[in-house]
Design a protein around this motif. Structure first.
Motif, mmCIF file in Angstrom:
data_model
loop_
_atom_site.group_PDB
_atom_site.id
_atom_site.type_symbol
_atom_site.label_atom_id
_atom_site.label_comp_id
_atom_site.label_asym_id
_atom_site.label_seq_id
_atom_site.Cartn_x
_atom_site.Cartn_y
_atom_site.Cartn_z
ATOM 1 N N ASP A 202 0.753 -1.134 0.312
ATOM 2 C CA ASP A 202 0.052 0.069 0.022
ATOM 3 C C ASP A 202 1.090 1.624 0.208
ATOM 4 O OD1 ASP A 202 -1.859 -1.757 0.196
ATOM 5 O OD2 ASP A 202 -2.572 -1.420 2.080
ATOM 6 N N ARG B 183 1.791 2.014 -3.717
ATOM 7 C CA ARG B 183 0.216 2.791 -4.381
ATOM 8 C C ARG B 183 -0.120 4.237 -3.933
ATOM 9 N NH1 ARG B 183 -1.188 -2.398 -4.074
ATOM 10 N NH2 ARG B 183 -1.991 -2.310 -1.496
ATOM 11 N N ALA C 242 1.540 7.437 -12.713
ATOM 12 C CA ALA C 242 0.371 7.114 -12.216
ATOM 13 C C ALA C 242 -0.036 8.510 -11.566
ATOM 14 C CB ALA C 242 0.387 6.020 -10.730
ATOM 15 N N SER D 100 -0.937 8.024 -5.595
ATOM 16 C CA SER D 100 -2.347 9.419 -5.906
ATOM 17 C C SER D 100 -1.891 10.526 -4.952
ATOM 18 C CB SER D 100 -2.950 8.352 -4.242
ATOM 19 O OG SER D 100 -1.845 8.496 -3.045
#
Length: 519
Positions: A12, A15, A197, A19
């Protein structure tokens, strides 16, 4: 700055870096800053329309991707939004410069495409690779070499040259600290995937030059489902170590010298250096021997060797080089060293700024330690003796000398990437046949390995060609591929744009009248 990713556990944490929401600062062509754009919409008041402004931001990435909850580094970004939003097909990233982005344009590189066909359909994304520019910098302490800069160092200088490199590596270690271990091509590719991303894109398109071409090949190997169209310009050889890459530069420079010598030998009436390449190079070596005899230091001879290699690469300077050699030959015949100094005053040496100040950027050394280097100094000494004979021009022996890798103070955390193409579209390789830094065979090998189309620039010493060398033929092929997906046919070539000087070749010798025709 960006809205920082939260620190979370395990996968996590990785990832979460994707964001982030960068706060874009908009700059107009006049250089004024508009308000921050925290939503990334580009609607700040710093510009009146797409294509007229540049947005800047920073994001955070892990220093060590194996420890995403650990220390972070900053990556500096730029963005130029597509000028035809209805035709927009995604984002285009670009990297140029030497190993690690050393001496590259960083996040200003996409400005070279601004206003052109590629800018119409892509958001142009620039970034300073980790360790450089406005990203978190990797520093090295400056060391001043004790050994003189010598294009043909004698065996007696080998020890001092090695000691200079040992001290250079220790200086890199002191200033670079733990960050140095994590300046790698694989981590730069991972940073690019975080950028993808953060921008909310499924895939990126990419233009890479020189080391940047290697970055693109590594990114495609690591993240094949996230790479769309790719252009690899002035490629490193995918099968060579960094040491082999350096060594082959000697051959690349010599190929240009041989072409210059052939051209000059056809114009003995203009230059007076002999007929044929062998006589021309013999004239160069005559001048070299005189400089060694008449000078107390190797500096003038070294500058001449540098001029022969460097100017032979630039076709437009071939006449200038021939006249330079002839002038120094005449001056040494008269023992006029003051004139020799004047003739060679323009020629520089290798990276003199590395010996200036207290700190410098140290990514070149860090990236080149991705590969193993011989620890046995005799390996370097044997190569130096060989290069001293075969590749003295353009500082060829420098490529064979010991490098910091012989004294490395850390082991790379992971092995280099095995270059493959499995899952992303075939792309385009651009390579000049006389590139002095990235040997033509590197482009041939990269295109063959990846199944890309090879576009050869003929009779050209250009390095980093598309949009940077002013070659409209190359630019048209690359832009058609990036915008419309159309690759040039296999075997396509473009002429170089730097013309050989308009100096007529000598007229053929008259055929005696008593020789029958056709004999």
């Amino acid at each position: 700055m960006a809205t920082n990713p939260p620190v979370t556990a395990g996968a996590d944490a990785l990832r979460a870096f994707g964001s982030q929401r960068p706060q874009w600062t908009v700059r107009t062509p006049g250089g004024t800053d508009g308000p921050d754009d925290p939503e990334g919409t580009g609607e700040g008041s710093g510009g009146s329309g797409t294509g007229t402004r540049v947005e800047y931001a920073t994001i955070e990435v892990p220093r060590d991707y194996a420890d995403p909850e650990g220390e972070r580094v900053i990556i500096a970004l730029s963005r130029r939004r597509a000028t035809d939003p209805a035709r927009r097909r995604g984002v285009l990233l670009a990297v140029n410069g030497g190993p690690g982005g050393d001496w590259g344009l960083g996040r200003e590189l996409p400005g070279k495409y601004e206003g052109g066909p590629v800018h119409e359909v892509y958001d142009l994304i620039g970034f300073d690779p980790r360790g450089t520019g406005d990203s978190t910098r990797l520093y090295a302490e400056v060391t001043v070499p004790a050994a003189p800069f010598d294009s043909r160092p004698p065996d007696s200088a080998f020890g001092a040259l090695a000691e200079d490199m040992r001290l250079r590596e220790l200086a890199c270690e002191r200033a670079g600290g733990e960050l140095r271990r994590h300046i790698s091509t694989r981590n730069t590719a991972r940073d690019m995937d975080v950028i993808r991303a953060v921008l909310g894109e499924e895939r990126i398109s990419f233009v890479g030059y020189a080391y940047g071409a290697y970055v693109g090949a590594v990114f495609g190997s690591m993240f094949p489902d996230r790479l769309d169209r790719s252009v690899l310009d002035s490629c490193v050889h995918p099968g060579w170590t960094w040491r082999e890459q350096f060594l082959w530069q000697g051959d690349a420079v010599r190929r240009n010298v041989d072409r210059w010598a052939e051209w000059t030998g056809e114009r003995d009436g203009h230059f007076g250096l002999g007929t044929g390449p062998e006589q021309v190079l013999a004239a160069v070596e005559e001048v070299v021997a005189r400089l060694d005899e008449q000078c107390d230091t190797p500096r003038l001879r070294t500058l001449l060797d540098g001029a022969v290699g460097n100017r032979a690469t630039d076709r437009s300077r071939w006449e200038e080089l021939g006249l330079l050699v002839a002038g120094v030959r005449e001056a040494t015949a008269a023992g006029d060293l003051d004139r020799c100094h004047g003739l060679l005053a323009e020629q520089g040496t290798w990276r003199p700024e590395d010996s200036e100040g207290d700190l410098r950027v140290g990514v070149l050394e860090a990236i080149t330690l991705e590969h193993a280097w011989p620890a046995d100094l005799e390996v370097y000494h044997q190569d130096m003796r060989d290069f001293r004979e075969r590749f003295p021009y353009g500082y060829g022996v420098l490529r064979a000398q010991p490098w910091v890798g012989a004294f490395r103070t850390f082991t790379a955390p992971e092995e280099p990437t095995r270059i493959t193409r499995d899952g992303y579209p075939a792309g385009l390789v651009v390579q000049a046949d006389g590139d002095p830094l990235d040997h033509y065979e590197g482009g041939v090998a990269m295109a063959g390995l990846l199944g890309h189309t090879l576009l050869t620039v003929e009779d050209s010493g250009d390095h980093e060609v598309y949009a940077l060398a002013g070659n409209p033929g190359v630019d048209a092929h690359v832009e058609r591929y990036l915008t419309d997906g159309v690759l040039p046919p296999p075997g396509t070539t473009c002429p170089g744009t730097v013309s050989r000087p308009d100096v007529p070749a000598d007229a053929p010798a008259d055929v005696p009248s008593d020789v029958p025709a056709g004999v």
